[in-house]
Design a protein around this motif. Structure first.
Motif, PDB file in Angstrom:
ATOM      1  N   ASN A 158      -7.189 -10.933   0.795  1.00 41.94           N
ATOM      2  CA  ASN A 158      -7.097 -11.252  -0.635  1.00 41.94           C
ATOM      3  C   ASN A 158      -5.666 -11.417  -1.120  1.00 41.94           C
ATOM      4  O   ASN A 158      -5.424 -11.456  -2.331  1.00 41.94           O
ATOM      5  N   LEU A 159      -4.715 -11.517  -0.191  1.00 49.00           N
ATOM      6  CA  LEU A 159      -3.302 -11.496  -0.581  1.00 49.00           C
ATOM      7  C   LEU A 159      -2.626 -12.845  -0.384  1.00 49.00           C
ATOM      8  O   LEU A 159      -3.006 -13.634   0.483  1.00 49.00           O
ATOM      9  N   ASP A 160      -1.587 -13.088  -1.190  1.00 46.89           N
ATOM     10  CA  ASP A 160      -0.780 -14.291  -1.017  1.00 46.89           C
ATOM     11  C   ASP A 160       0.149 -14.101   0.195  1.00 46.89           C
ATOM     12  O   ASP A 160       0.267 -13.002   0.735  1.00 46.89           O
ATOM     13  N   PRO A 161       0.820 -15.195   0.634  1.00 42.61           N
ATOM     14  CA  PRO A 161       1.643 -15.098   1.848  1.00 42.61           C
ATOM     15  C   PRO A 161       2.731 -14.028   1.772  1.00 42.61           C
ATOM     16  O   PRO A 161       3.010 -13.352   2.767  1.00 42.61           O
ATOM     17  N   TYR A 162       3.343 -13.840   0.603  1.00 48.46           N
ATOM     18  CA  TYR A 162       4.407 -12.840   0.473  1.00 48.46           C
ATOM     19  C   TYR A 162       3.865 -11.437   0.720  1.00 48.46           C
ATOM     20  O   TYR A 162       4.421 -10.663   1.502  1.00 48.46           O
ATOM     21  N   HIS A 163       2.772 -11.107   0.046  1.00 47.52           N
ATOM     22  CA  HIS A 163       2.206  -9.768   0.201  1.00 47.52           C
ATOM     23  C   HIS A 163       1.557  -9.584   1.576  1.00 47.52           C
ATOM     24  O   HIS A 163       1.515  -8.469   2.105  1.00 47.52           O
ATOM     25  N   THR A 164       1.063 -10.679   2.147  1.00 43.03           N
ATOM     26  CA  THR A 164       0.530 -10.616   3.514  1.00 43.03           C
ATOM     27  C   THR A 164       1.615 -10.155   4.478  1.00 43.03           C
ATOM     28  O   THR A 164       1.412  -9.230   5.281  1.00 43.03           O
ATOM     29  N   LEU A 165       2.771 -10.778   4.399  1.00 43.20           N
ATOM     30  CA  LEU A 165       3.898 -10.416   5.266  1.00 43.20           C
ATOM     31  C   LEU A 165       4.296  -8.960   5.052  1.00 43.20           C
ATOM     32  O   LEU A 165       4.591  -8.221   6.005  1.00 43.20           O
ATOM     33  N   ASP A 166       4.285  -8.544   3.798  1.00 47.80           N
ATOM     34  CA  ASP A 166       4.633  -7.178   3.416  1.00 47.80           C
ATOM     35  C   ASP A 166       3.709  -6.167   4.103  1.00 47.80           C
ATOM     36  O   ASP A 166       4.164  -5.160   4.672  1.00 47.80           O
TER      37      ASP A 166
ATOM     38  N   ALA B  13      -9.099   3.928   8.129  1.00 46.77           N
ATOM     39  CA  ALA B  13      -9.623   2.566   7.954  1.00 46.77           C
ATOM     40  C   ALA B  13      -9.091   1.931   6.678  1.00 46.77           C
ATOM     41  O   ALA B  13      -8.991   2.582   5.634  1.00 46.77           O
ATOM     42  N   VAL B  14      -8.743   0.647   6.781  1.00 45.69           N
ATOM     43  CA  VAL B  14      -8.241  -0.144   5.655  1.00 45.69           C
ATOM     44  C   VAL B  14      -9.086  -1.409   5.578  1.00 45.69           C
ATOM     45  O   VAL B  14      -9.337  -2.044   6.607  1.00 45.69           O
ATOM     46  N   PHE B  15      -9.510  -1.765   4.348  1.00 51.25           N
ATOM     47  CA  PHE B  15     -10.431  -2.879   4.181  1.00 51.25           C
ATOM     48  C   PHE B  15      -9.838  -3.966   3.274  1.00 51.25           C
ATOM     49  O   PHE B  15      -8.895  -3.731   2.524  1.00 51.25           O
ATOM     50  N   GLN B  16     -10.447  -5.138   3.323  1.00 48.79           N
ATOM     51  CA  GLN B  16      -9.988  -6.267   2.514  1.00 48.79           C
ATOM     52  C   GLN B  16     -10.071  -5.974   1.024  1.00 48.79           C
ATOM     53  O   GLN B  16      -9.209  -6.390   0.255  1.00 48.79           O
ATOM     54  N   ASP B  17     -11.124  -5.242   0.602  1.00 43.17           N
ATOM     55  CA  ASP B  17     -11.340  -5.031  -0.831  1.00 43.17           C
ATOM     56  C   ASP B  17     -10.817  -3.670  -1.326  1.00 43.17           C
ATOM     57  O   ASP B  17     -11.210  -3.189  -2.376  1.00 43.17           O
ATOM     58  N   TYR B  18      -9.935  -3.044  -0.550  1.00 41.13           N
ATOM     59  CA  TYR B  18      -9.177  -1.842  -0.931  1.00 41.13           C
ATOM     60  C   TYR B  18     -10.038  -0.579  -1.059  1.00 41.13           C
ATOM     61  O   TYR B  18      -9.640   0.487  -0.640  1.00 41.13           O
ATOM     62  N   LYS B  19     -11.190  -0.683  -1.723  1.00 42.59           N
ATOM     63  CA  LYS B  19     -12.088   0.465  -1.927  1.00 42.59           C
ATOM     64  C   LYS B  19     -11.404   1.624  -2.664  1.00 42.59           C
ATOM     65  O   LYS B  19     -11.591   2.799  -2.345  1.00 42.59           O
ATOM     66  N   LEU B  20     -10.606   1.288  -3.679  1.00 41.16           N
ATOM     67  CA  LEU B  20      -9.968   2.309  -4.502  1.00 41.16           C
ATOM     68  C   LEU B  20     -10.881   2.702  -5.659  1.00 41.16           C
ATOM     69  O   LEU B  20     -11.689   1.908  -6.125  1.00 41.16           O
ATOM     70  N   LEU B  21     -10.718   3.933  -6.137  1.00 42.40           N
ATOM     71  CA  LEU B  21     -11.470   4.401  -7.301  1.00 42.40           C
ATOM     72  C   LEU B  21     -10.720   3.974  -8.555  1.00 42.40           C
ATOM     73  O   LEU B  21      -9.584   4.409  -8.781  1.00 42.40           O
TER      74      LEU B  21
ATOM     75  N   GLY C 263      -2.137  -6.920  -5.876  1.00 45.39           N
ATOM     76  CA  GLY C 263      -2.996  -6.846  -4.695  1.00 45.39           C
ATOM     77  C   GLY C 263      -2.290  -6.171  -3.529  1.00 45.39           C
ATOM     78  O   GLY C 263      -2.863  -5.337  -2.833  1.00 45.39           O
ATOM     79  N   GLY C 264      -1.028  -6.517  -3.319  1.00 42.68           N
ATOM     80  CA  GLY C 264      -0.274  -5.915  -2.236  1.00 42.68           C
ATOM     81  C   GLY C 264      -0.079  -4.422  -2.434  1.00 42.68           C
ATOM     82  O   GLY C 264      -0.138  -3.639  -1.481  1.00 42.68           O
ATOM     83  N   GLU C 265       0.159  -4.013  -3.687  1.00 44.74           N
ATOM     84  CA  GLU C 265       0.324  -2.592  -3.987  1.00 44.74           C
ATOM     85  C   GLU C 265      -0.981  -1.825  -3.797  1.00 44.74           C
ATOM     86  O   GLU C 265      -0.983  -0.697  -3.290  1.00 44.74           O
TER      87      GLU C 265
END
Length: 226
Positions: free
Chosen positions: A167-175, A83-91, A140-142
């Motif tokens: 939460n990403l801009d168009p460039y990172h969205t495409l990525d 599962a992957v979420f909008q808010d990343y859920k990273l520690l 954000g993309g990373e």
């Protein structure tokens, strides 16, 4: 591979999130779920992760019948569904490498297995050089790529992506969308929930449209139509 059979989900006291929803997902499909906020997309994904139980109906995933699944089977099931979420859920206190490794540590993987598999998924998402960076040092993309790598670490059969580009801009969205397509091409089923019209219309993949908890459209090469 996945089958929703007459699924209804009602939250107390009487909020109907899903209303008699039936559909199937084949192995290696790329399926987009679209609909306005409150249409039922996230509820559907939570049901597939067995984080919620349906009020009525049955869910099947390969050999699992969710109505009969035992508590001790849940960890095994969830390793098969990333599962992957909008808010990343990273520690925040762990590096990119450590965030991914942690998902293996909790299931008792050996140090050699962790080193091998984390290096592999970091390479898949193109973040080998950022392995030692903390989330605060990543774009954000990373961050979303780390989250995808973590979802891939158990080699799941399905990836669920809930608004992964929200939460990403168009460039990172495409990525990120390109990355999900690449993951799908190597044989992983992808279910993407998104509000992004441009993404949906550029994919040329199956689109399931939800409205007020019901499927109102299911097209093999669909478009974003609300």
């Amino acid at each position: 591979m996945i089958k929703f059979q007459n699924i209804t989900k009602i939250y107390p006291p009487n909020t109907v999130a899903l209303n008699d929803v039936s559909f199937e997902v084949k192995p290696k499909e790329f399926v987009s779920l679209v609909g306005r906020s409150g249409a039922g997309k996230t509820t559907l994904l939570r049901l597939l992760l067995a984080e919620e139980k349906p009020t009525n109906g049955r869910i099947f995933f390969n050999n699992y019948d969710f109505s009969k699944i035992k508590l001790e089977q849940l960890p095994e099931l969830r390793r098969k569904i990333g599962a992957v979420f909008q808010d990343y859920k990273l520690l925040p206190s762990k590096t990119a490498y450590e965030n991914i490794a942690y998902a293996m540590e909790v299931v008792g993987a050996s140090d050699s297995e962790i080193a091998r598999d984390v290096a592999e998924v970091l390479d898949i998402v193109g973040l080998t050089k950022k392995a030692c960076n903390f989330p605060a040092q990543l774009s954000g993309g990373e961050k979303q790529r780390v989250a995808i790598a973590r979802a891939l670490i158990h080699r799941p059969e399905v990836i669920l992506a809930d608004e992964p580009t929200g939460n990403l801009d168009p460039y990172h969205t495409l990525d990120i969308i390109r990355l999900l397509l690449n993951i799908n091409e190597i044989g992983t089923t992808v279910i993407l929930a998104t509000h992004n019209r441009e993404v949906i219309n550029s994919l040329g993949k199956r689109v399931v449209t939800l409205q007020d908890g019901k499927i109102i459209r299911d097209e093999e090469k669909g478009r974003f139509i609300l």
